[in-house]
Design a protein around this motif. Structure first.
Motif, PDB file in Angstrom:
ATOM      1  N   GLY A  90       0.783  -1.224   0.000  1.00 15.92           N
ATOM      2  CA  GLY A  90       0.000   0.000   0.000  1.00 15.92           C
ATOM      3  C   GLY A  90       0.819   1.280   0.000  1.00 15.92           C
ATOM      4  O   GLY A  90       0.264   2.377  -0.091  1.00 15.92           O
ATOM      5  N   GLN A  91       2.153   1.173   0.105  1.00 14.17           N
ATOM      6  CA  GLN A  91       3.002   2.365   0.168  1.00 14.17           C
ATOM      7  C   GLN A  91       3.866   2.560  -1.088  1.00 14.17           C
ATOM      8  O   GLN A  91       4.833   3.307  -1.081  1.00 14.17           O
ATOM      9  N   GLU A  92       3.476   1.888  -2.170  1.00 13.55           N
ATOM     10  CA  GLU A  92       4.269   1.952  -3.395  1.00 13.55           C
ATOM     11  C   GLU A  92       4.399   3.391  -3.912  1.00 13.55           C
ATOM     12  O   GLU A  92       5.499   3.842  -4.275  1.00 13.55           O
ATOM     13  N   ALA A  93       3.294   4.110  -3.959  1.00 19.39           N
ATOM     14  CA  ALA A  93       3.326   5.486  -4.474  1.00 19.39           C
ATOM     15  C   ALA A  93       4.178   6.390  -3.579  1.00 19.39           C
ATOM     16  O   ALA A  93       4.913   7.258  -4.062  1.00 19.39           O
ATOM     17  N   HIS A  94       4.096   6.168  -2.289  1.00 16.29           N
ATOM     18  CA  HIS A  94       4.874   6.974  -1.345  1.00 16.29           C
ATOM     19  C   HIS A  94       6.372   6.777  -1.571  1.00 16.29           C
ATOM     20  O   HIS A  94       7.144   7.741  -1.617  1.00 16.29           O
ATOM     21  N   PHE A  95       6.784   5.517  -1.731  1.00 17.78           N
ATOM     22  CA  PHE A  95       8.210   5.247  -1.914  1.00 17.78           C
ATOM     23  C   PHE A  95       8.687   5.660  -3.297  1.00 17.78           C
ATOM     24  O   PHE A  95       9.849   6.021  -3.471  1.00 17.78           O
ATOM     25  N   ARG A  96       7.805   5.620  -4.285  1.00 19.43           N
ATOM     26  CA  ARG A  96       8.154   6.136  -5.604  1.00 19.43           C
ATOM     27  C   ARG A  96       8.442   7.640  -5.511  1.00 19.43           C
ATOM     28  O   ARG A  96       9.433   8.133  -6.073  1.00 19.43           O
ATOM     29  N   ALA A  97       7.591   8.366  -4.802  1.00 20.52           N
ATOM     30  CA  ALA A  97       7.793   9.811  -4.635  1.00 20.52           C
ATOM     31  C   ALA A  97       9.092  10.095  -3.886  1.00 20.52           C
ATOM     32  O   ALA A  97       9.821  11.042  -4.222  1.00 20.52           O
ATOM     33  N   LEU A  98       9.404   9.273  -2.885  1.00 17.12           N
ATOM     34  CA  LEU A  98      10.646   9.459  -2.127  1.00 17.12           C
ATOM     35  C   LEU A  98      11.858   9.265  -3.040  1.00 17.12           C
ATOM     36  O   LEU A  98      12.826  10.033  -2.987  1.00 17.12           O
ATOM     37  N   ALA A  99      11.806   8.254  -3.899  1.00 18.90           N
ATOM     38  CA  ALA A  99      12.925   7.994  -4.814  1.00 18.90           C
ATOM     39  C   ALA A  99      13.077   9.113  -5.835  1.00 18.90           C
ATOM     40  O   ALA A  99      14.197   9.545  -6.141  1.00 18.90           O
ATOM     41  N   VAL A 100      11.960   9.590  -6.364  1.00 18.81           N
ATOM     42  CA  VAL A 100      11.999  10.675  -7.349  1.00 18.81           C
ATOM     43  C   VAL A 100      12.577  11.942  -6.728  1.00 18.81           C
ATOM     44  O   VAL A 100      13.446  12.617  -7.307  1.00 18.81           O
ATOM     45  N   LYS A 101      12.104  12.279  -5.545  1.00 18.20           N
ATOM     46  CA  LYS A 101      12.550  13.493  -4.865  1.00 18.20           C
ATOM     47  C   LYS A 101      14.054  13.482  -4.613  1.00 18.20           C
ATOM     48  O   LYS A 101      14.718  14.522  -4.686  1.00 18.20           O
ATOM     49  N   ASN A 102      14.599  12.286  -4.361  1.00 18.99           N
ATOM     50  CA  ASN A 102      16.016  12.180  -4.012  1.00 18.99           C
ATOM     51  C   ASN A 102      16.875  11.666  -5.169  1.00 18.99           C
ATOM     52  O   ASN A 102      18.007  11.237  -4.963  1.00 18.99           O
ATOM     53  N   HIS A 103      16.321  11.709  -6.383  1.00 19.65           N
ATOM     54  CA  HIS A 103      17.069  11.399  -7.606  1.00 19.65           C
ATOM     55  C   HIS A 103      17.674   9.999  -7.581  1.00 19.65           C
ATOM     56  O   HIS A 103      18.849   9.801  -7.891  1.00 19.65           O
ATOM     57  N   CYS A 104      16.837   9.015  -7.236  1.00 16.68           N
ATOM     58  CA  CYS A 104      17.295   7.626  -7.172  1.00 16.68           C
ATOM     59  C   CYS A 104      16.470   6.738  -8.099  1.00 16.68           C
ATOM     60  O   CYS A 104      16.027   5.651  -7.707  1.00 16.68           O
ATOM     61  N   THR A 105      16.239   7.192  -9.318  1.00 23.51           N
ATOM     62  CA  THR A 105      15.327   6.463 -10.209  1.00 23.51           C
ATOM     63  C   THR A 105      15.957   5.978 -11.504  1.00 23.51           C
ATOM     64  O   THR A 105      15.278   5.354 -12.313  1.00 23.51           O
ATOM     65  N   ASP A 106      17.236   6.257 -11.736  1.00 19.99           N
ATOM     66  CA  ASP A 106      17.844   5.860 -13.010  1.00 19.99           C
ATOM     67  C   ASP A 106      17.762   4.354 -13.237  1.00 19.99           C
ATOM     68  O   ASP A 106      17.525   3.897 -14.351  1.00 19.99           O
ATOM     69  N   LYS A 107      17.975   3.580 -12.178  1.00 19.03           N
ATOM     70  CA  LYS A 107      17.942   2.117 -12.307  1.00 19.03           C
ATOM     71  C   LYS A 107      16.684   1.496 -11.720  1.00 19.03           C
ATOM     72  O   LYS A 107      16.470   0.287 -11.861  1.00 19.03           O
ATOM     73  N   LEU A 108      15.851   2.303 -11.077  1.00 18.70           N
ATOM     74  CA  LEU A 108      14.686   1.774 -10.358  1.00 18.70           C
ATOM     75  C   LEU A 108      13.622   1.308 -11.347  1.00 18.70           C
ATOM     76  O   LEU A 108      12.894   2.106 -11.932  1.00 18.70           O
ATOM     77  N   ALA A 109      13.540  -0.001 -11.551  1.00 19.27           N
ATOM     78  CA  ALA A 109      12.630  -0.553 -12.560  1.00 19.27           C
ATOM     79  C   ALA A 109      11.221  -0.769 -12.023  1.00 19.27           C
ATOM     80  O   ALA A 109      10.251  -0.695 -12.776  1.00 19.27           O
ATOM     81  N   ALA A 110      11.086  -1.060 -10.725  1.00 19.19           N
ATOM     82  CA  ALA A 110       9.755  -1.329 -10.162  1.00 19.19           C
ATOM     83  C   ALA A 110       9.783  -1.206  -8.650  1.00 19.19           C
ATOM     84  O   ALA A 110      10.823  -1.411  -8.016  1.00 19.19           O
ATOM     85  N   ILE A 111       8.629  -0.848  -8.094  1.00 21.10           N
ATOM     86  CA  ILE A 111       8.421  -0.864  -6.642  1.00 21.10           C
ATOM     87  C   ILE A 111       7.233  -1.779  -6.392  1.00 21.10           C
ATOM     88  O   ILE A 111       6.141  -1.554  -6.932  1.00 21.10           O
TER      89      ILE A 111
END
Length: 445
Positions: free
Chosen positions: A274-295
């Motif tokens: 249930g927290q997938e969107a929250h952790f996606r936003a956290l990764a985006v905000k902190n620029h950790c998405t280049d390799k992040l394929a899925a949550i």
């Protein structure tokens, strides 16, 4: 990635040579008593030698075109002939392609004499079908004709000829002409990295990390990391994924380490349901998405959470299972563990136990003292052959807190790879100030 035919750039792709050209324009202008122009280096990078000579004449150089071109070629020549070195893995990569019978050529803005001088010294000239300099061809890599001519010369079509490049303008040209592109990281192109990554079919730190395809169509050495961060943090008393450490949520340090690890191609994050969107936003905000394929959501046990991550990982050779609470792991430690697993099939970071360990009975009485020299404290990531790991998971069985146990129970050996004592797990509130101290010490270096 399959390579039927190959076109290689030289400077910044095969050779660590961009420094040769860094001050060339300034050197030439200063010889003629002319001040350098702003952003001149960037402009010259996309020009042929003839274009550069013409540009210098517009700035006031009075020599003939031929004399200026000779000056441009002569200054770097001696450095190519005597000192320029290949980038890591480049020579071995070329030799492997040659052994496979892959036709290769060079397309470079450097003059052919300098190209042959450095390649003769490195012993690789004979690996190429031909060398094509933009100076001789008459147009640069900002136009597709030189790439098209190179592909024809090799006997291939654009669609089956891989272009190896580091410069954005050349990558853009090759892609628009229908060529697959393997982009190589180079310090000169760092500001253009996001666009290069978006355009290229594959982006590599250097040629040691090229994703060779094997008979089953999978990359020869590809690793997907599964970061398990779905726990309830009962002993911590609050969600440890988001405890502030060094001004960032704790999990961001973990994600950043895997973003920087050269041997990891993609990352799967397993979070509380249930927290997938929250952790996606956290990764985006902190620029950790280049390799992040899925949550993906985790299960009610660690083993089920790891299984969810492994399922989402897709096709890969290796799976690196990491506890998200080990926030101090470094990219270098990750790379060591992955390389170790590539050699042994299964590997785990670990450190020798420092304390004397006692084994007790149910009443708390000592019954044994194991030999300390054979005791290790196991950490993560733990890296495994993906096929074997998934097969063992599908067998079900008891709930395990350590992925190595899957292999141990099945009789598979797991190699221990030396880690560091700073790669400890955030478990209780007492661990937080210790983690902060490690981060401060790293920041001072």
């Amino acid at each position: 990635m399959q390579v039927k035919y190959a076109i290689f750039d030289m400077d910044g792709t095969l050779l660590d040579s961009m420094h040769v050209w860094d001050n060339l324009g300034e050197d030439i202008l200063s010889r003629h008593g002319i001040s350098a122009q702003k952003d001149m280096h960037t402009r010259l990078r996309a020009m042929t030698v003839e274009d550069s000579a013409r540009y210098f004449r517009t700035l006031g150089v009075q020599e003939s075109m031929e004399a200026i071109m000779e000056e441009i070629n002569t200054i770097p020549y001696e450095r190519y002939r005597t000192e320029v070195q290949p980038k890591p893995g480049a020579v071995a990569f070329l030799q492997r392609l040659h052994q496979q019978g892959t036709p290769m050529c060079i397309v470079s803005s450097t003059d052919a004499r300098s190209i042959r001088a450095v390649f003769d010294r490195l012993g690789v000239t004979q690996l190429f079908q031909f060398i094509l300099s933009t100076n001789d061809f008459g147009s640069g890599k900002d136009r597709p004709e030189i790439f098209q001519a190179a592909a024809r010369g090799l006997g291939g079509t654009p669609e089956e000829t891989v272009v190896f490049e580091d410069a954005l303008y050349a990558i853009r040209t090759a892609k628009m002409a229908g060529f697959p592109v393997a982009a190589l990281a180079d310090a000169e192109a760092k500001p253009e990295k996001p666009e290069i990554q978006e355009l290229a079919d594959v982006y590599l730190p250097d040629l040691r990390y090229f994703p060779w395809e094997t008979a089953d169509g999978l990359p020869e050495v590809s690793c997907c990391a599964v970061i398990v961060a779905a726990g309830a943090s009962t002993r911590m008393g609050r969600p440890k994924q988001e405890i502030p450490l060094g001004g960032k949520p704790a999990l961001v340090h973990t994600l950043s380490a895997f973003e920087q690890a050269k041997t990891v191609q993609r990352v799967i994050l397993v979070c509380p349901p249930g927290q997938e969107a929250h952790f996606r936003a956290l990764a985006v905000k902190n620029h950790c998405t280049d390799k992040l394929a899925a949550i993906v959501p985790g299960g009610d046990t660690r083993q089920k959470s790891a299984a969810a991550g492994a399922k989402a990982a897709g096709a890969c050779r290796l799976l690196a299972i990491h506890d998200g609470a080990r926030v101090l792991v470094t990219p270098e430690e990750i790379d060591r563990a992955v390389a170790d697993a590539a050699q042994y099939g299964a590997s785990a970071l670990a450190v020798p136990v420092k304390d004397t360990i006692k084994k007790s009975d149910e009443n708390g009485l000592i019954i044994d003292t194991p030999e300390r020299r054979n005791l290790w404290a196991v950490q993560t990531p733990q890296v495994f052959c993906a096929k074997a790991y998934r097969s063992l998971l599908s067998g079900g069985g008891q709930n395990l807190t350590d992925d190595c146990q899957l292999f141990e129970h099945a009789g598979y050996p797991v190699h221990l790879c030396r880690g560091s004592y700073t790669n400890f797990k955030l478990t209780t509130p007492d661990d937080v100030p210790a983690a902060e101290a490690v981060l401060r010490k790293r920041g001072e270096k």
